[in-house]
Design a protein around this motif. Structure first.
Motif, PDB file in Angstrom:
ATOM      1  N   TYR A 100      -3.562  -0.406   6.373  1.00 13.06           N
ATOM      2  CA  TYR A 100      -3.755  -1.569   5.520  1.00 13.06           C
ATOM      3  C   TYR A 100      -2.749  -2.679   5.792  1.00 13.06           C
ATOM      4  N   GLY A 101      -1.552  -2.276   6.188  1.00 14.99           N
ATOM      5  CA  GLY A 101      -0.514  -3.283   6.384  1.00 14.99           C
ATOM      6  C   GLY A 101       0.182  -3.584   5.070  1.00 14.99           C
ATOM      7  N   ALA A 102       1.495  -3.777   5.143  1.00 16.96           N
ATOM      8  CA  ALA A 102       2.283  -3.982   3.925  1.00 16.96           C
ATOM      9  C   ALA A 102       1.853  -5.234   3.186  1.00 16.96           C
ATOM     10  N   SER A 103       1.527  -6.273   3.927  1.00 17.26           N
ATOM     11  CA  SER A 103       1.210  -7.532   3.248  1.00 17.26           C
ATOM     12  C   SER A 103      -0.111  -7.431   2.493  1.00 17.26           C
ATOM     13  N   ASN A 104      -1.093  -6.739   3.071  1.00 20.04           N
ATOM     14  CA  ASN A 104      -2.361  -6.544   2.352  1.00 20.04           C
ATOM     15  C   ASN A 104      -2.150  -5.692   1.110  1.00 20.04           C
ATOM     16  N   ILE A 105      -1.319  -4.664   1.229  1.00 21.79           N
ATOM     17  CA  ILE A 105      -1.048  -3.801   0.073  1.00 21.79           C
ATOM     18  C   ILE A 105      -0.364  -4.611  -1.017  1.00 21.79           C
ATOM     19  N   GLY A 106       0.599  -5.410  -0.620  1.00 26.88           N
ATOM     20  CA  GLY A 106       1.297  -6.249  -1.602  1.00 26.88           C
ATOM     21  C   GLY A 106       0.346  -7.186  -2.315  1.00 26.88           C
ATOM     22  N   LYS A 107      -0.558  -7.807  -1.552  1.00 29.09           N
ATOM     23  CA  LYS A 107      -1.532  -8.734  -2.172  1.00 29.09           C
ATOM     24  C   LYS A 107      -2.427  -7.983  -3.148  1.00 29.09           C
ATOM     25  N   MET A 108      -2.883  -6.788  -2.740  1.00 29.67           N
ATOM     26  CA  MET A 108      -3.759  -6.010  -3.627  1.00 29.67           C
ATOM     27  C   MET A 108      -3.034  -5.686  -4.924  1.00 29.67           C
ATOM     28  N   LEU A 109      -1.780  -5.268  -4.801  1.00 25.36           N
ATOM     29  CA  LEU A 109      -1.036  -4.879  -6.000  1.00 25.36           C
ATOM     30  C   LEU A 109      -0.796  -6.080  -6.911  1.00 25.36           C
ATOM     31  N   GLU A 110      -0.540  -7.212  -6.307  1.00 27.99           N
ATOM     32  CA  GLU A 110      -0.281  -8.410  -7.120  1.00 27.99           C
ATOM     33  C   GLU A 110      -1.499  -8.825  -7.918  1.00 27.99           C
ATOM     34  N   GLU A 111      -2.669  -8.509  -7.380  1.00 34.31           N
ATOM     35  CA  GLU A 111      -3.902  -8.959  -8.032  1.00 34.31           C
ATOM     36  C   GLU A 111      -4.387  -8.018  -9.117  1.00 34.31           C
ATOM     37  N   MET A 112      -3.665  -6.938  -9.371  1.00 34.31           N
ATOM     38  CA  MET A 112      -4.155  -6.021 -10.401  1.00 34.31           C
ATOM     39  C   MET A 112      -3.081  -5.771 -11.455  1.00 34.31           C
ATOM     40  N   PRO A 113      -3.531  -5.357 -12.642  1.00 41.12           N
ATOM     41  CA  PRO A 113      -2.560  -5.098 -13.709  1.00 41.12           C
ATOM     42  C   PRO A 113      -1.578  -3.996 -13.301  1.00 41.12           C
ATOM     43  N   VAL A 114      -0.390  -4.095 -13.834  1.00 38.64           N
ATOM     44  CA  VAL A 114       0.679  -3.168 -13.462  1.00 38.64           C
ATOM     45  C   VAL A 114       0.289  -1.721 -13.737  1.00 38.64           C
ATOM     46  N   GLN A 115      -0.410  -1.509 -14.855  1.00 39.28           N
ATOM     47  CA  GLN A 115      -0.708  -0.130 -15.238  1.00 39.28           C
ATOM     48  C   GLN A 115      -1.714   0.540 -14.308  1.00 39.28           C
ATOM     49  N   LEU A 116      -2.367  -0.228 -13.456  1.00 36.60           N
ATOM     50  CA  LEU A 116      -3.353   0.341 -12.528  1.00 36.60           C
ATOM     51  C   LEU A 116      -2.800   0.510 -11.113  1.00 36.60           C
ATOM     52  N   ARG A 117      -1.613   0.022 -10.885  1.00 35.38           N
ATOM     53  CA  ARG A 117      -1.118  -0.008  -9.506  1.00 35.38           C
ATOM     54  C   ARG A 117      -0.830   1.374  -8.952  1.00 35.38           C
ATOM     55  N   ALA A 118      -0.335   2.257  -9.780  1.00 31.76           N
ATOM     56  CA  ALA A 118      -0.024   3.611  -9.290  1.00 31.76           C
ATOM     57  C   ALA A 118      -1.291   4.293  -8.782  1.00 31.76           C
ATOM     58  N   ASP A 119      -2.358   4.184  -9.542  1.00 33.41           N
ATOM     59  CA  ASP A 119      -3.630   4.780  -9.112  1.00 33.41           C
ATOM     60  C   ASP A 119      -4.139   4.115  -7.835  1.00 33.41           C
ATOM     61  N   ALA A 120      -3.971   2.815  -7.764  1.00 25.10           N
ATOM     62  CA  ALA A 120      -4.451   2.101  -6.573  1.00 25.10           C
ATOM     63  C   ALA A 120      -3.704   2.590  -5.336  1.00 25.10           C
ATOM     64  N   VAL A 121      -2.398   2.732  -5.452  1.00 24.03           N
ATOM     65  CA  VAL A 121      -1.617   3.189  -4.301  1.00 24.03           C
ATOM     66  C   VAL A 121      -1.994   4.624  -3.943  1.00 24.03           C
ATOM     67  N   ASP A 122      -2.192   5.448  -4.956  1.00 27.97           N
ATOM     68  CA  ASP A 122      -2.606   6.835  -4.684  1.00 27.97           C
ATOM     69  C   ASP A 122      -3.939   6.863  -3.946  1.00 27.97           C
ATOM     70  N   SER A 123      -4.871   6.024  -4.368  1.00 30.04           N
ATOM     71  CA  SER A 123      -6.177   6.047  -3.709  1.00 30.04           C
ATOM     72  C   SER A 123      -6.094   5.478  -2.290  1.00 30.04           C
ATOM     73  N   LEU A 124      -5.254   4.482  -2.094  1.00 28.31           N
ATOM     74  CA  LEU A 124      -5.062   3.964  -0.731  1.00 28.31           C
ATOM     75  C   LEU A 124      -4.463   5.041   0.166  1.00 28.31           C
ATOM     76  N   TYR A 125      -3.516   5.771  -0.380  1.00 28.46           N
ATOM     77  CA  TYR A 125      -2.879   6.852   0.388  1.00 28.46           C
ATOM     78  C   TYR A 125      -3.902   7.929   0.742  1.00 28.46           C
ATOM     79  N   TYR A 126      -4.746   8.271  -0.224  1.00 31.50           N
ATOM     80  CA  TYR A 126      -5.787   9.267   0.009  1.00 31.50           C
ATOM     81  C   TYR A 126      -6.718   8.812   1.123  1.00 31.50           C
ATOM     82  N   GLU A 127      -7.168   7.569   1.045  1.00 31.85           N
ATOM     83  CA  GLU A 127      -8.087   7.068   2.068  1.00 31.85           C
ATOM     84  C   GLU A 127      -7.404   7.000   3.433  1.00 31.85           C
ATOM     85  N   ALA A 128      -6.150   6.625   3.433  1.00 30.09           N
ATOM     86  CA  ALA A 128      -5.435   6.562   4.707  1.00 30.09           C
ATOM     87  C   ALA A 128      -5.303   7.946   5.323  1.00 30.09           C
ATOM     88  N   LYS A 129      -5.019   8.939   4.486  1.00 29.36           N
ATOM     89  CA  LYS A 129      -4.913  10.301   5.018  1.00 29.36           C
ATOM     90  C   LYS A 129      -6.255  10.790   5.545  1.00 29.36           C
TER      91      LYS A 129
END
Lengths: 223, 153
Positions: B50-79
């Motif tokens: 995904y690249g750090a900058s894309n991940i940062g943009k994605m996180l910025e665009e979503m509420p804080v309380q959803l970011r942990a799940d978003a990162v977990d799902s990105l990690y899952y898809e990457a694996k």
């Protein structure tokens, strides 16, 4: 599949650069599908896609691009869960079906175990199976979810089945199952299935799965 | 000595992302809560696709309380993509679709058998409203489309 020599591919058009004859994107991002590349670029980035494609054999690249396009589309529709949301929904669906199937089989076994004369019971069971086979396709058409081209959007599911989306635990369990076992853990036997490239659900794929081996491993060792 | 102590403190509090990029980790680093420095592989895996900058943009665009799940799902898809570079997690989705079709087919067949036996098996009382209950249960929700029939362009 390849863009004409006159018009740039969707990627080069998006990136506003000259589309070279050896452009790695050109075969997979035709100029008439600009949104495909736009989505992939937004989620993954062109350089990451280039690296990924360069690591694959040419005959694998089209499938890889299509799967990336799908993942990107899902991620843009659901920025939090992306494809993980889809997986957890399908797992839920499959579990429900398996429970129903177990229940139906237990009911059928009651007929089989009923205390009748052997020939009578056997006759009924054979006739039931024959009748079931004869009406099978009609029943399938009437009762089944259309998995291919059902045409129902995710928004429909959000609206009509909010309970499926309200469970963060459900999505989290997909991720945990992957991490804990260090392999895919959908349901028992899922990964033992043969998936043929030309079978149902893969109309777009040109080639079999990687290595030409349709047997999926039961466990996948990440190392 | 003081200089080394200061560097140690900065190093030990950097998140995995800032450590990867060898930069100072600010107090409001958007990545810090989700990429701890004790798990560098997590970020390396996600960054690869995904690249750090894309991940940062994605996180910025979503509420804080959803970011942990978003990162977990990105990690899952990457694996998933690491394990299957061609299909990634889409391979799992396709496999599940297939499993669902098979289960539906088996269930429909079982239902048809039960209906036949209900109608023709005189002298045996099945579970009341079995056929009806199964039909009601199997008023299936319309499911997600197979990825390669609808979403593909």
């Amino acid at each position: 599949m390849a863009s004409s020599s006159n018009s740039p591919c969707a990627a080069c058009k998006f990136l506003r650069r000259k589309c070279q004859p050896e452009c790695v994107f050109a075969p997979y991002f035709p100029p008439d599908q600009p949104q495909k590349f736009a989505n992939v670029h937004k989620v993954f980035g062109a350089s990451n896609v280039t690296k990924l494609l360069n690591e694959l054999h040419p005959h694998q690249r089209e499938d890889a691009v299509n799967s990336l396009a799908y993942e990107a589309d899902m991620r843009l529709r659901d920025p939090v869960y992306g494809c993980v949301g889809v997986i957890s929904l399908l797992q839920h669906q499959l579990r429900q079906l398996q429970m129903d199937l177990t229940y139906a089989k237990s009911e059928l076994s009651k007929y089989q175990n009923h205390n009748l004369s052997g020939s009578t019971a056997q006759g009924f069971i054979v006739a039931a199976a024959a009748a079931a086979t004869a009406t099978h396709h009609q029943t399938v058409g009437n009762n089944l979810i259309s998995c291919c081209g059902g045409g129902v959007s995710r928004d429909h599911l959000y609206h009509h089945h909010p309970q499926l989306f309200s469970s963060r635990d459900q999505h989290a369990s997909v991720i945990r199952a992957f991490d804990v076992n260090n392999n895919y853990d959908t349901t028992a036997g899922v990964l033992a299935m043969n998936i043929s490239a030309g079978g149902i659900g893969h109309p777009q794929f040109q080639t079999p799965r990687a290595g030409g081996n349709d047997d999926l491993p039961t466990t996948i060792d990440p190392s | 000595m003081y200089r080394f102590h200061k560097l140690d403190k900065m190093t030990s509090t950097r998140c995995a992302v800032c450590k990867y990029f060898r930069r100072r980790c600010p107090p409001d680093c958007i990545f810090a809560p989700y990429f701890l420095n004790d798990n560098p592989q997590r970020f390396i895996c996600v960054h690869r696709f995904y690249g750090a900058s894309n991940i940062g943009k994605m996180l910025e665009e979503m509420p804080v309380q959803l970011r942990a799940d978003a990162v977990d799902s990105l990690y899952y898809e990457a694996k998933c993509r690491i394990q299957d570079p061609v299909y990634g997690c889409v391979g799992i989705i396709t496999s599940l679709h297939r499993q669902i079709q098979i289960a539906q087919s088996q269930l429909a067949k079982a239902q048809a058998e039960i209906s036949f036996l209900d109608a023709n098996f005189v002298g045996f009382e099945p579970t009341p409203s079995l056929s009806e209950s199964l039909v009601q249960q199997n008023g299936f929700e319309q499911g997600l489309d197979d990825p390669f029939s609808t979403w593909f362009y």
